[in-house]
Design an enzyme around this catalytic site. Sequence first.
Site, PDB file in Angstrom:
ATOM      1  N   HIS A  87       0.853  -1.192   0.000  1.00 57.87           N
ATOM      2  CA  HIS A  87       0.000   0.000   0.000  1.00 57.87           C
ATOM      3  C   HIS A  87       0.881   1.231   0.000  1.00 57.87           C
ATOM      4  O   HIS A  87       1.925   1.269   0.643  1.00 57.87           O
ATOM      5  CB  HIS A  87      -0.871  -0.003   1.257  1.00 57.87           C
ATOM      6  CG  HIS A  87      -1.813   1.153   1.312  1.00 57.87           C
ATOM      7  ND1 HIS A  87      -3.025   1.139   0.660  1.00 57.87           N
ATOM      8  CD2 HIS A  87      -1.711   2.363   1.914  1.00 57.87           C
ATOM      9  CE1 HIS A  87      -3.640   2.295   0.871  1.00 57.87           C
ATOM     10  NE2 HIS A  87      -2.864   3.046   1.623  1.00 57.87           N
ATOM     11  N   ASP A 100     -14.909   3.244   7.623  1.00 68.56           N
ATOM     12  CA  ASP A 100     -13.907   4.143   7.034  1.00 68.56           C
ATOM     13  C   ASP A 100     -14.527   5.006   5.944  1.00 68.56           C
ATOM     14  O   ASP A 100     -14.190   6.181   5.817  1.00 68.56           O
ATOM     15  CB  ASP A 100     -12.721   3.355   6.475  1.00 68.56           C
ATOM     16  CG  ASP A 100     -11.657   4.300   5.907  1.00 68.56           C
ATOM     17  OD1 ASP A 100     -11.125   5.114   6.682  1.00 68.56           O
ATOM     18  OD2 ASP A 100     -11.415   4.265   4.685  1.00 68.56           O
ATOM     19  N   ARG A 146     -14.281  13.336   7.563  1.00 68.62           N
ATOM     20  CA  ARG A 146     -12.985  13.991   7.803  1.00 68.62           C
ATOM     21  C   ARG A 146     -12.659  14.949   6.664  1.00 68.62           C
ATOM     22  O   ARG A 146     -12.136  16.045   6.883  1.00 68.62           O
ATOM     23  CB  ARG A 146     -11.877  12.927   7.912  1.00 68.62           C
ATOM     24  CG  ARG A 146     -11.909  12.168   9.226  1.00 68.62           C
ATOM     25  CD  ARG A 146     -11.037  10.932   9.147  1.00 68.62           C
ATOM     26  NE  ARG A 146      -9.650  11.224   8.863  1.00 68.62           N
ATOM     27  CZ  ARG A 146      -8.811  10.406   8.213  1.00 68.62           C
ATOM     28  NH1 ARG A 146      -9.233   9.218   7.790  1.00 68.62           N
ATOM     29  NH2 ARG A 146      -7.570  10.754   7.993  1.00 68.62           N
ATOM     30  N   SER A 176      -7.294   4.512   9.440  1.00 74.74           N
ATOM     31  CA  SER A 176      -8.009   4.400   8.170  1.00 74.74           C
ATOM     32  C   SER A 176      -7.303   3.411   7.240  1.00 74.74           C
ATOM     33  O   SER A 176      -7.919   2.489   6.682  1.00 74.74           O
ATOM     34  CB  SER A 176      -8.091   5.804   7.538  1.00 74.74           C
ATOM     35  OG  SER A 176      -8.468   5.734   6.194  1.00 74.74           O
ATOM     36  N   LYS A 236      -8.336  -1.052   6.607  1.00 73.79           N
ATOM     37  CA  LYS A 236      -8.602  -1.647   5.289  1.00 73.79           C
ATOM     38  C   LYS A 236      -7.606  -2.774   4.982  1.00 73.79           C
ATOM     39  O   LYS A 236      -7.967  -3.802   4.412  1.00 73.79           O
ATOM     40  CB  LYS A 236      -8.544  -0.559   4.204  1.00 73.79           C
ATOM     41  CG  LYS A 236      -9.750   0.373   4.296  1.00 73.79           C
ATOM     42  CD  LYS A 236      -9.669   1.530   3.329  1.00 73.79           C
ATOM     43  CE  LYS A 236      -8.705   2.583   3.778  1.00 73.79           C
ATOM     44  NZ  LYS A 236      -8.849   3.901   3.181  1.00 73.79           N
TER      45      LYS A 236
HETATM   46  N1  URA Z   1      -5.437   7.099   2.759  1.00 68.97           N
HETATM   47  C1  URA Z   1      -6.419   6.475   3.452  1.00 68.97           C
HETATM   48  O1  URA Z   1      -6.885   5.409   3.077  1.00 68.97           O
HETATM   49  N2  URA Z   1      -6.874   7.066   4.567  1.00 68.97           N
HETATM   50  C2  URA Z   1      -6.397   8.248   5.038  1.00 68.97           C
HETATM   51  O2  URA Z   1      -6.853   8.716   6.066  1.00 68.97           O
HETATM   52  C3  URA Z   1      -5.370   8.876   4.306  1.00 68.97           C
HETATM   53  C4  URA Z   1      -4.901   8.270   3.153  1.00 68.97           C
END
Ligand code: URA
Length: 432
Positions: A84, A163, A170, A185, A189
């Site tokens: 990621h 999320d 947010r 966040s 995931k």
């Molecule tokens: N990427 C994400 O998935 N979440 C965040 O809060 C910032 C970047």
Amino acid sequence: MIRPAELIQRKRDGGELEAGELAELVLGYTRGEVPDYQLAAFLMAVHFRGLSEAETFALTDAMVRSGETIDFAAELGRRVVDKHSTGGVGDKTTLAVGPIVAACGVPFGKMSGRGLGHTGGTLDKLESIPGFRVELSTEQFVAQVRELGLAIVGQTADLVPADKKLYALRDVTATVDNTSLIAASIMSKKIASGANAIVLDVKVGDGAFMKTLADARVLGEAMRALGGRAGRDVVCVLTDMDQPLGCAVGNALEVREAVSTLVGEGPPDLAELVFDAAAHLLALSDLGLDRVEARRRAERLVDDGPAAAAYRRWVRAQGGDPDEEALPKAPVIHEVFAPDDGHVGRLAALPVGLAALHLGAGRRSKDDLVDHAVGVVCKRKRGDRVARGEALAEIHARDEETAREACETVLAAYELVDEPPPQQPIVLDTLA
Ligand code: URA
């Protein structure tokens, strides 16, 4: 039952919340029982007061539990790996790392996102491949990782719904840029989508969320701690995003560059990051390799052809045409010329990302359509020599007007100097 106002007040005053309280708040919000205005106030309190490590874990755990989860180890009886990136300009690393790792015989399963602001998203890049389907069900995703060893798909609606709601809130309440909230966040995931070992690429620089190495390190350590508590092996690489990664910025242009990298012809910074990430993933897999041997194997599979073959098999499996000629091409191409002799002292990532966005490679609002053909190719990068009148960059546009605007923005992103600047490695630090 919790009283949200009491929790908001306690956090506002610098107190700590119990895991159960955080879970009720987040899960109640996801079910629609706690209103936006109370969560917004809570997020702002977190923004000013922060979350402890225990609170960050409790938040992440509640977010994971808000939806379905995948357990790859149970489904495949093997360790599955994932990578990621926190988001940058020209970051097509995943498109090359996935096929290399799969060619080595290690299952790679990844749920990706779309572009956010000036940063590109893997799903948009994949959708520049004609026919490519990113929307697979969870069952199809797991089956493809089992049978082919490689799947990259969009996040399903049932995965971490908390999320989705929290991120949207947010975004409009100026509470995105908090380390604990970003870590929760991203890691919720990653944990829910089931991989056992994860390489996190934390971008640092003007084109990234994290502007300094110190901030990137704090985010990286927070994500590693969350992964560790959830039983995942996490390596964090902190990498340079003060200039675009590789040369191409824009969806189809980036796919072409990833394909070149898979046959050993990619730009040096991109190739270095691809092999570094692939070596970490292979060393974390169940192959029993150390990182030196893992890197050698990855390089050999690129040189000998299996990595490119894995790419073609994967693209076909998701309905796409892997032929480079099938990728869309922009009708207008302009060059950006160097105004003087010199060396490139700086090539700022943010304006290049913004130029690509305004050409149509990204979305300015949620419902914008992406033009997969357009973008920027940076032909000269930091440290390169250039003579007056030589091309610094190429603009791929849908019309003359947007091309001219992008030429101006990209020219302003270049700073030419007399002496070459000190070279900077692409990988600035590794947290392992
Ligand atoms: N990427 C994400 O998935 N979440 C965040 O809060 C910032 C970047």
